[in-house]
Design a protein around this motif. Sequence first.
Motif, PDB file in Angstrom:
ATOM      1  N   ARG A 230       0.850  -1.196   0.000  1.00 46.96           N
ATOM      2  CA  ARG A 230       0.000   0.000   0.000  1.00 46.96           C
ATOM      3  C   ARG A 230       0.881   1.240   0.000  1.00 46.96           C
ATOM      4  N   LEU A 231       0.746   2.062  -1.025  1.00 43.13           N
ATOM      5  CA  LEU A 231       1.469   3.320  -1.112  1.00 43.13           C
ATOM      6  C   LEU A 231       0.505   4.459  -0.825  1.00 43.13           C
ATOM      7  N   GLU A 232       0.826   5.253   0.173  1.00 43.81           N
ATOM      8  CA  GLU A 232       0.005   6.412   0.508  1.00 43.81           C
ATOM      9  C   GLU A 232       0.425   7.574  -0.373  1.00 43.81           C
ATOM     10  N   LEU A 233      -0.546   8.224  -1.001  1.00 46.09           N
ATOM     11  CA  LEU A 233      -0.261   9.297  -1.944  1.00 46.09           C
ATOM     12  C   LEU A 233      -0.697  10.646  -1.382  1.00 46.09           C
ATOM     13  N   LYS A 234       0.102  11.651  -1.664  1.00 43.49           N
ATOM     14  CA  LYS A 234      -0.288  13.040  -1.445  1.00 43.49           C
ATOM     15  C   LYS A 234      -0.121  13.731  -2.788  1.00 43.49           C
ATOM     16  N   GLY A 235      -1.237  13.988  -3.465  1.00 35.16           N
ATOM     17  CA  GLY A 235      -1.153  14.349  -4.874  1.00 35.16           C
ATOM     18  C   GLY A 235      -0.592  13.158  -5.635  1.00 35.16           C
ATOM     19  N   ASP A 236       0.429  13.400  -6.431  1.00 37.09           N
ATOM     20  CA  ASP A 236       1.106  12.309  -7.137  1.00 37.09           C
ATOM     21  C   ASP A 236       2.270  11.728  -6.350  1.00 37.09           C
ATOM     22  N   LYS A 237       2.633  12.340  -5.238  1.00 41.23           N
ATOM     23  CA  LYS A 237       3.829  11.932  -4.514  1.00 41.23           C
ATOM     24  C   LYS A 237       3.551  10.765  -3.580  1.00 41.23           C
ATOM     25  N   VAL A 238       4.439   9.768  -3.606  1.00 39.96           N
ATOM     26  CA  VAL A 238       4.361   8.658  -2.659  1.00 39.96           C
ATOM     27  C   VAL A 238       5.005   9.119  -1.349  1.00 39.96           C
ATOM     28  N   VAL A 239       4.206   9.148  -0.278  1.00 41.87           N
ATOM     29  CA  VAL A 239       4.706   9.680   0.989  1.00 41.87           C
ATOM     30  C   VAL A 239       4.887   8.599   2.047  1.00 41.87           C
ATOM     31  N   HIS A 240       4.375   7.381   1.785  1.00 43.19           N
ATOM     32  CA  HIS A 240       4.501   6.325   2.786  1.00 43.19           C
ATOM     33  C   HIS A 240       4.226   4.986   2.122  1.00 43.19           C
ATOM     34  N   GLU A 241       4.885   3.940   2.632  1.00 44.87           N
ATOM     35  CA  GLU A 241       4.664   2.583   2.136  1.00 44.87           C
ATOM     36  C   GLU A 241       4.361   1.650   3.292  1.00 44.87           C
ATOM     37  N   GLU A 242       3.368   0.793   3.085  1.00 42.67           N
ATOM     38  CA  GLU A 242       3.010  -0.227   4.057  1.00 42.67           C
ATOM     39  C   GLU A 242       2.948  -1.577   3.355  1.00 42.67           C
ATOM     40  N   ARG A 243       3.495  -2.614   3.985  1.00 44.46           N
ATOM     41  CA  ARG A 243       3.435  -3.982   3.461  1.00 44.46           C
ATOM     42  C   ARG A 243       2.376  -4.763   4.241  1.00 44.46           C
ATOM     43  N   LEU A 244       1.483  -5.426   3.491  1.00 39.93           N
ATOM     44  CA  LEU A 244       0.355  -6.124   4.086  1.00 39.93           C
ATOM     45  C   LEU A 244       0.325  -7.592   3.665  1.00 39.93           C
ATOM     46  N   LEU A 245      -0.297  -8.421   4.475  1.00 34.86           N
ATOM     47  CA  LEU A 245      -0.676  -9.803   4.157  1.00 34.86           C
ATOM     48  C   LEU A 245       0.505 -10.714   3.889  1.00 34.86           C
ATOM     49  N   GLY A 246       1.660 -10.374   4.409  1.00 34.66           N
ATOM     50  CA  GLY A 246       2.812 -11.254   4.228  1.00 34.66           C
ATOM     51  C   GLY A 246       2.605 -12.623   4.845  1.00 34.66           C
ATOM     52  N   GLU A 247       1.755 -12.697   5.860  1.00 33.17           N
ATOM     53  CA  GLU A 247       1.495 -13.974   6.517  1.00 33.17           C
ATOM     54  C   GLU A 247       0.802 -14.982   5.595  1.00 33.17           C
ATOM     55  N   LEU A 248       0.156 -14.474   4.547  1.00 42.33           N
ATOM     56  CA  LEU A 248      -0.505 -15.382   3.599  1.00 42.33           C
ATOM     57  C   LEU A 248       0.499 -16.189   2.781  1.00 42.33           C
ATOM     58  N   LYS A 249       1.697 -15.644   2.621  1.00 34.25           N
ATOM     59  CA  LYS A 249       2.730 -16.279   1.793  1.00 34.25           C
ATOM     60  C   LYS A 249       2.167 -16.627   0.408  1.00 34.25           C
ATOM     61  N   ALA A 250       1.548 -15.634  -0.210  1.00 36.23           N
ATOM     62  CA  ALA A 250       0.903 -15.821  -1.505  1.00 36.23           C
ATOM     63  C   ALA A 250       1.476 -14.852  -2.525  1.00 36.23           C
ATOM     64  N   ARG A 251       1.726 -15.360  -3.733  1.00 37.50           N
ATOM     65  CA  ARG A 251       2.148 -14.520  -4.847  1.00 37.50           C
ATOM     66  C   ARG A 251       0.926 -13.758  -5.365  1.00 37.50           C
ATOM     67  N   ILE A 252       0.894 -12.458  -5.154  1.00 39.28           N
ATOM     68  CA  ILE A 252      -0.275 -11.668  -5.538  1.00 39.28           C
ATOM     69  C   ILE A 252      -0.069 -11.143  -6.955  1.00 39.28           C
ATOM     70  N   ARG A 253      -0.881 -11.642  -7.880  1.00 38.28           N
ATOM     71  CA  ARG A 253      -0.729 -11.320  -9.297  1.00 38.28           C
ATOM     72  C   ARG A 253      -1.550 -10.107  -9.723  1.00 38.28           C
ATOM     73  N   ASP A 254      -2.781 -10.005  -9.225  1.00 43.21           N
ATOM     74  CA  ASP A 254      -3.628  -8.886  -9.653  1.00 43.21           C
ATOM     75  C   ASP A 254      -4.328  -8.294  -8.448  1.00 43.21           C
TER      76      ASP A 254
END
Length: 382
Positions: free
Chosen positions: A331-355
């Motif tokens: 998850r990238l948090e945006l302010k306008g077009d600028k990426v201001v923060h990054e969060e990683r989610l659902l790593g516990e699933l150990k799943a290759r997320i394609r779409d």
Amino acid sequence: MSPRTWLPTLMTAALLPLLAHAAPERDFNSEEGSVKVSTLAEGLRNPWAMAFLPDGQGILVSERAGNLRMVSPEGKVGPPLGGVPEVWAEGQGGLLDVLLSPTFKQDRMVYLSYAEGGGDGGTAGTAVGRGRLSRDNAKLEDFNVIFRQQPKLSSGNHFGSRLVFDRDGYLFIALGENNQRPTSQDLDKLQGKVVRILPDGTVPKDNPFVGRDNVRPEIWSFGHRNQQGAALNPWTGELWTHEHGPRGGDEINIPKPGKNYGWPIATHGINYSLMPIPEAKGEHVDGMVDPHHVWEKSPAISGMAFYDNPRFKPWDHSLFIGALAAQELIRLELKGDKVVHEERLLGELKARIRDVRVGPDGYLYLLTDERDGALLKVGLDL
């Protein structure tokens, strides 16, 4: 032919009802509270992309092996649809993106991108075609190819490819460079390009290279590697794409007409062998556009969705991206077009997320790239 301005939203918020028999929800921690994940459908073979049909009819899901299936609102996976073209299902090739026409309710047109064989020495390239979904949702009728990547150079890698309509009805195709590095800089080839065409495959007269000798007129931007994410920014109307770097250097771009995005001359990555990219001159090269956002360590990104639904306010103005190697949802948090923060989610699933897609009900929907892949529904516990 002049493009028309189409409404960007085809579906209503009531598209996908809650599933009575869905698997139990699992809870995962996040910065914005508990994230709930439920499995809507299983048994999908390396699913690659999805498209929501209007009025609660279900979800079209492509499987890389060559099948297009309907997942019902109740989560039932239907048989393969008829009328789907034969695909070159080798390596990373196969049936790839699926996209509805902006006027689907009137014309029922479905667009597919896929790997197509026929190149010299058994090589392949990306093709895009369209067909009309039958009234019983069982087949694509009158399917015809509207675009072919030329020449066909892939022996099994780097096809791209994501499809996006903009607000004016132009179709953008984000292509890979077939793992042939220098071709991204060759304007007489369609490898490593974003192309822009009309819905019937016609080249718009205002494309940046129209009329240039020995230049493909479909090209919108060039110097890309392997683009597996593309989405229209709902607040600006601009196309955003992302691409795999080699070993390091996955990046997001906002492709502008006629601009060069560097690969393989400008890159943050190195070869998988740990050796430098032979053509590389650095991370920044004059005359080439730097990435809008870059990961020095590659998550192996795939799929992209802007969150613009009022259902989960903490996710407002976020950009969600799947990660194959990292097996996370970014998850990238945006302010306008600028990426201001990054969060990683659902790593516990150990799943290759394609779409990754935002459903018309405001939930996130994910496809896991496995031989026994799943369609997941993701929301916040507010």
